[in-house]
Write a protein that holds these residues in place. Sequence first.
Motif, PDB file in Angstrom:
ATOM      1  N   THR A 112      27.949 -23.373-105.881  1.00  0.00           N
ATOM      2  CA  THR A 112      26.970 -22.364-105.512  1.00  0.00           C
ATOM      3  C   THR A 112      27.221 -21.924-104.075  1.00  0.00           C
ATOM      4  O   THR A 112      27.720 -22.692-103.255  1.00  0.00           O
ATOM      5  CB  THR A 112      25.526 -22.899-105.653  1.00  0.00           C
ATOM      6  OG1 THR A 112      24.592 -21.835-105.412  1.00  0.00           O
ATOM      7  CG2 THR A 112      25.258 -24.030-104.662  1.00  0.00           C
ATOM      8  N   LYS A 113      26.913 -20.679-103.795  1.00  0.00           N
ATOM      9  CA  LYS A 113      26.962 -20.181-102.425  1.00  0.00           C
ATOM     10  C   LYS A 113      25.749 -20.722-101.676  1.00  0.00           C
ATOM     11  O   LYS A 113      24.684 -20.914-102.259  1.00  0.00           O
ATOM     12  CB  LYS A 113      26.989 -18.659-102.407  1.00  0.00           C
ATOM     13  CG  LYS A 113      28.242 -18.054-103.032  1.00  0.00           C
ATOM     14  CD  LYS A 113      28.190 -16.543-102.986  1.00  0.00           C
ATOM     15  CE  LYS A 113      29.505 -15.931-103.478  1.00  0.00           C
ATOM     16  NZ  LYS A 113      29.741 -16.204-104.909  1.00  0.00           N
ATOM     17  N   ALA A 132      20.729 -27.325 -97.158  1.00  0.00           N
ATOM     18  CA  ALA A 132      21.239 -25.974 -97.358  1.00  0.00           C
ATOM     19  C   ALA A 132      20.276 -25.169 -98.219  1.00  0.00           C
ATOM     20  O   ALA A 132      19.506 -25.732 -99.010  1.00  0.00           O
ATOM     21  CB  ALA A 132      22.617 -26.026 -98.018  1.00  0.00           C
ATOM     22  N   TYR A 133      20.332 -23.865 -98.063  1.00  0.00           N
ATOM     23  CA  TYR A 133      19.584 -22.968 -98.932  1.00  0.00           C
ATOM     24  C   TYR A 133      20.592 -22.283 -99.828  1.00  0.00           C
ATOM     25  O   TYR A 133      21.437 -21.520 -99.352  1.00  0.00           O
ATOM     26  CB  TYR A 133      18.779 -21.944 -98.124  1.00  0.00           C
ATOM     27  CG  TYR A 133      17.830 -21.152 -98.993  1.00  0.00           C
ATOM     28  CD1 TYR A 133      16.673 -21.746 -99.508  1.00  0.00           C
ATOM     29  CD2 TYR A 133      18.084 -19.825 -99.321  1.00  0.00           C
ATOM     30  CE1 TYR A 133      15.797 -21.037-100.316  1.00  0.00           C
ATOM     31  CE2 TYR A 133      17.216 -19.104-100.126  1.00  0.00           C
ATOM     32  CZ  TYR A 133      16.074 -19.714-100.627  1.00  0.00           C
ATOM     33  OH  TYR A 133      15.215 -19.012-101.447  1.00  0.00           O
ATOM     34  N   THR A 134      20.536 -22.587-101.110  1.00  0.00           N
ATOM     35  CA  THR A 134      21.569 -22.123-102.028  1.00  0.00           C
ATOM     36  C   THR A 134      21.131 -20.878-102.794  1.00  0.00           C
ATOM     37  O   THR A 134      19.937 -20.618-102.973  1.00  0.00           O
ATOM     38  CB  THR A 134      21.938 -23.228-103.038  1.00  0.00           C
ATOM     39  OG1 THR A 134      20.835 -23.422-103.949  1.00  0.00           O
ATOM     40  CG2 THR A 134      22.256 -24.544-102.324  1.00  0.00           C
ATOM     41  N   PHE A 148      26.381 -21.371 -91.274  1.00  0.00           N
ATOM     42  CA  PHE A 148      27.649 -20.981 -91.888  1.00  0.00           C
ATOM     43  C   PHE A 148      27.382 -20.648 -93.356  1.00  0.00           C
ATOM     44  O   PHE A 148      26.563 -21.297 -94.019  1.00  0.00           O
ATOM     45  CB  PHE A 148      28.680 -22.100 -91.779  1.00  0.00           C
ATOM     46  CG  PHE A 148      29.460 -22.071 -90.487  1.00  0.00           C
ATOM     47  CD1 PHE A 148      28.933 -21.522 -89.332  1.00  0.00           C
ATOM     48  CD2 PHE A 148      30.735 -22.617 -90.433  1.00  0.00           C
ATOM     49  CE1 PHE A 148      29.646 -21.504 -88.150  1.00  0.00           C
ATOM     50  CE2 PHE A 148      31.466 -22.607 -89.249  1.00  0.00           C
ATOM     51  CZ  PHE A 148      30.924 -22.052 -88.106  1.00  0.00           C
ATOM     52  N   LEU A 149      28.079 -19.631 -93.852  1.00  0.00           N
ATOM     53  CA  LEU A 149      27.953 -19.219 -95.243  1.00  0.00           C
ATOM     54  C   LEU A 149      29.075 -19.879 -96.019  1.00  0.00           C
ATOM     55  O   LEU A 149      30.246 -19.513 -95.878  1.00  0.00           O
ATOM     56  CB  LEU A 149      28.016 -17.694 -95.350  1.00  0.00           C
ATOM     57  CG  LEU A 149      27.007 -16.927 -94.481  1.00  0.00           C
ATOM     58  CD1 LEU A 149      27.164 -15.425 -94.682  1.00  0.00           C
ATOM     59  CD2 LEU A 149      25.580 -17.360 -94.789  1.00  0.00           C
ATOM     60  N   ALA A 150      28.717 -20.864 -96.813  1.00  0.00           N
ATOM     61  CA  ALA A 150      29.715 -21.691 -97.484  1.00  0.00           C
ATOM     62  C   ALA A 150      29.541 -21.642 -98.994  1.00  0.00           C
ATOM     63  O   ALA A 150      28.496 -21.211 -99.518  1.00  0.00           O
ATOM     64  CB  ALA A 150      29.607 -23.138 -97.001  1.00  0.00           C
ATOM     65  N   GLU A 151      30.576 -22.082 -99.686  1.00  0.00           N
ATOM     66  CA  GLU A 151      30.491 -22.282-101.131  1.00  0.00           C
ATOM     67  C   GLU A 151      30.752 -23.759-101.382  1.00  0.00           C
ATOM     68  O   GLU A 151      31.816 -24.271-101.028  1.00  0.00           O
ATOM     69  CB  GLU A 151      31.497 -21.417-101.881  1.00  0.00           C
ATOM     70  CG  GLU A 151      31.338 -21.498-103.388  1.00  0.00           C
ATOM     71  CD  GLU A 151      32.031 -20.367-104.123  1.00  0.00           C
ATOM     72  OE1 GLU A 151      31.844 -20.266-105.356  1.00  0.00           O
ATOM     73  OE2 GLU A 151      32.752 -19.589-103.476  1.00  0.00           O
ATOM     74  N   LEU A 207      34.445 -21.937 -96.725  1.00  0.00           N
ATOM     75  CA  LEU A 207      33.649 -20.837 -96.183  1.00  0.00           C
ATOM     76  C   LEU A 207      33.665 -19.688 -97.163  1.00  0.00           C
ATOM     77  O   LEU A 207      34.706 -19.305 -97.690  1.00  0.00           O
ATOM     78  CB  LEU A 207      34.208 -20.397 -94.822  1.00  0.00           C
ATOM     79  CG  LEU A 207      34.008 -21.375 -93.662  1.00  0.00           C
ATOM     80  CD1 LEU A 207      34.568 -20.789 -92.386  1.00  0.00           C
ATOM     81  CD2 LEU A 207      32.526 -21.726 -93.474  1.00  0.00           C
ATOM     82  N   TRP A 208      32.508 -19.156 -97.396  1.00  0.00           N
ATOM     83  CA  TRP A 208      32.358 -18.030 -98.304  1.00  0.00           C
ATOM     84  C   TRP A 208      32.569 -16.716 -97.544  1.00  0.00           C
ATOM     85  O   TRP A 208      33.335 -15.859 -97.962  1.00  0.00           O
ATOM     86  CB  TRP A 208      30.965 -18.118 -98.945  1.00  0.00           C
ATOM     87  CG  TRP A 208      30.480 -16.892 -99.632  1.00  0.00           C
ATOM     88  CD1 TRP A 208      31.201 -16.072-100.451  1.00  0.00           C
ATOM     89  CD2 TRP A 208      29.158 -16.346 -99.575  1.00  0.00           C
ATOM     90  NE1 TRP A 208      30.406 -15.054-100.908  1.00  0.00           N
ATOM     91  CE2 TRP A 208      29.148 -15.197-100.392  1.00  0.00           C
ATOM     92  CE3 TRP A 208      27.987 -16.735 -98.936  1.00  0.00           C
ATOM     93  CZ2 TRP A 208      28.009 -14.417-100.574  1.00  0.00           C
ATOM     94  CZ3 TRP A 208      26.856 -15.966 -99.121  1.00  0.00           C
ATOM     95  CH2 TRP A 208      26.867 -14.823 -99.927  1.00  0.00           C
TER      96      TRP A 208
END
Length: 219
Positions: free
Chosen positions: A6-7, A25-27, A54-57, A76-77
Amino acid sequence: MEKISTKAIILQVIDYSDSQLVVQAYTQDYGRMGFIASKSTKTSRNKVLLQPLFLAEAEFYHNPRNEVQRISAVQLWKPFTDIPFNHGKTFINLFIAELLAKTLREHVANYELFNFATQSLELFDQTPSDFNNFHLSFMAHLSKYLGIFPTFGFSDSNSKTHKEIIPLLDTLMKTPLTQFSTLVYSRLQRQLLLENLLTYYQLHLPIGDLQSHKVLQQF
């Protein structure tokens, strides 16, 4: 256990032990989630990639009986190009991370809120100048997605609002976040706006005191 991905917006990272990190995290697909990530040599890049906002997957083994899931891989997304290297943006980034960590509590997906937050952070990263008011605009518009946007005007919802700040709050609320860089406030006006917005949030949500905003009072 099912392996899924999930992102996510990274909210908070804590050193749990010599070998593990605890990540909040907020997914995109599950709302707020807690993760365990390894700090072993094989996955040492986790500590670099798992930074606030950071925007991650994240790929993880999903066990519905556990409150905290174990990350098996992360990437990183949408990498930031300016925030990590811009001190002014870094301070604002830390404040936004603390605010989101205190307000995003639901363990269910909210795609509109997730998209708003990620798109706002991308805009912030890509704005080269005049970004000192981003956190104010972000707070004003985030309140819509949290269900606390002042329907009848900010001053009607907060009796402590100073009369001289009401026109500034009105402009802040009416200016789209995509145009936040057009807002012009003095340092004192920014401080007053931040104090009023924080008071408003604290009146409507159980967020307690925030610490990172004290750094912003210097700007």
